[in-house]
Design an enzyme around this catalytic site. Sequence first.
Site, PDB file in Angstrom:
ATOM      1  N   HIS A 158       0.855  -1.230  -0.061  1.00 49.79           N
ATOM      2  CA  HIS A 158      -0.200  -0.074   0.214  1.00 49.79           C
ATOM      3  C   HIS A 158       0.936   1.290  -0.035  1.00 49.79           C
ATOM      4  CE1 HIS A 158      -3.094   3.010   0.992  1.00 49.79           C
ATOM      5  NE2 HIS A 158      -3.498   2.733   0.420  1.00 49.79           N
ATOM      6  N   GLU A 196      -3.564   2.050  -7.450  1.00 43.81           N
ATOM      7  CA  GLU A 196      -4.378   3.406  -6.801  1.00 43.81           C
ATOM      8  C   GLU A 196      -3.475   4.233  -6.952  1.00 43.81           C
ATOM      9  OE1 GLU A 196      -6.801   1.873  -2.612  1.00 43.81           O
ATOM     10  OE2 GLU A 196      -4.743   1.897  -2.340  1.00 43.81           O
TER      11      GLU A 196
HETATM   12  P1  13P Z   1      -9.707   6.320   0.536  1.00 44.57           P
HETATM   13  O1  13P Z   1     -10.623   5.444  -0.150  1.00 44.57           O
HETATM   14  O2  13P Z   1      -9.450   7.015   1.595  1.00 44.57           O
HETATM   15  O3  13P Z   1      -9.298   7.524  -0.896  1.00 44.57           O
HETATM   16  O4  13P Z   1      -7.909   5.239   0.534  1.00 44.57           O
HETATM   17  C1  13P Z   1      -8.096   4.333  -0.657  1.00 44.57           C
HETATM   18  C2  13P Z   1      -6.889   3.254  -0.409  1.00 44.57           C
HETATM   19  O5  13P Z   1      -5.501   3.758   0.469  1.00 44.57           O
HETATM   20  C3  13P Z   1      -7.390   2.164   0.313  1.00 44.57           C
HETATM   21  O6  13P Z   1      -6.574   1.418   0.636  1.00 44.57           O
END
Ligand code: 13P
Length: 257
Positions: free
Chosen positions: A92, A174
Amino acid sequence: MKKTLILNWKMNPESFKMAKELFDFVSEKTKDQIMIAPPYLYLKDLVNNQNKKSKIKIIAQNVFWDLLGAYTGEISPLMIKKMGISGSIVGHSERRYILKEDDDLINKKIISLIKNDLLAVLCVGETHKDSLNQALIFIKNQLKKDLSKISNSINKISYLSAGRKNTKLIIAYEPVWSIGGGKPTDAERSALIIKEIKKFVKEKHGLDVEVLYGGSVDCKNISSFLKYKEIDGFLVGSASLKKSEISCIINKVAQNK
Ligand code: 13P
């Protein structure tokens, strides 16, 4: 195809009581399989107190690569497996950039999870709002390093079980700049990037991998992402802590079938 939904609670909520209440709320809301990644401290009690009918799979937010040994503060894949945890998020961006985890460590964690028959949810994504081309170069470089040497475990990654395709590797795209709520990226761009991620993994490893989108997903913007068949589901952060947002997201994903 049904979309996969993973809720990443990050370092929330502040007590087990609140976590259990939120967990039970999600369990009651859905008939489909959802994954929740709660903080480590709550994992054991959530697994042990889970209603038998609940279809929620519990995963960790992080895990170490070795199985036992002198690694102060770490938790191993073997330990989470024995506890009934289905897998872990790996790489992450909050761990990459705040805790300085590098691709070599991420790669070791993925291989260890897969070898131990656990699910690895690998997060990748560009740090800045680059051009599409620059973003793809960045992401492919991450994928190359993070998935290096996984071919030895390939037979464990994707297999058929009881007529259903099971996987031990999910990728979450992401874009780092869009994480944190209220900063979603454009769904069309994400779908294009996800298509390229799938192509890359197929070419390099022969795998048809599921790729989710994560970054400020909420009740308002989820419909724009649901339109794209390339997006196999969502990794939700901030919105996964609010009951009204969770209900809305679950309903929209369920209606999309
Ligand atoms: P948000 O949905 O708060 O932007 O976070 C996304 C995330 O990092 C999920 O792992």
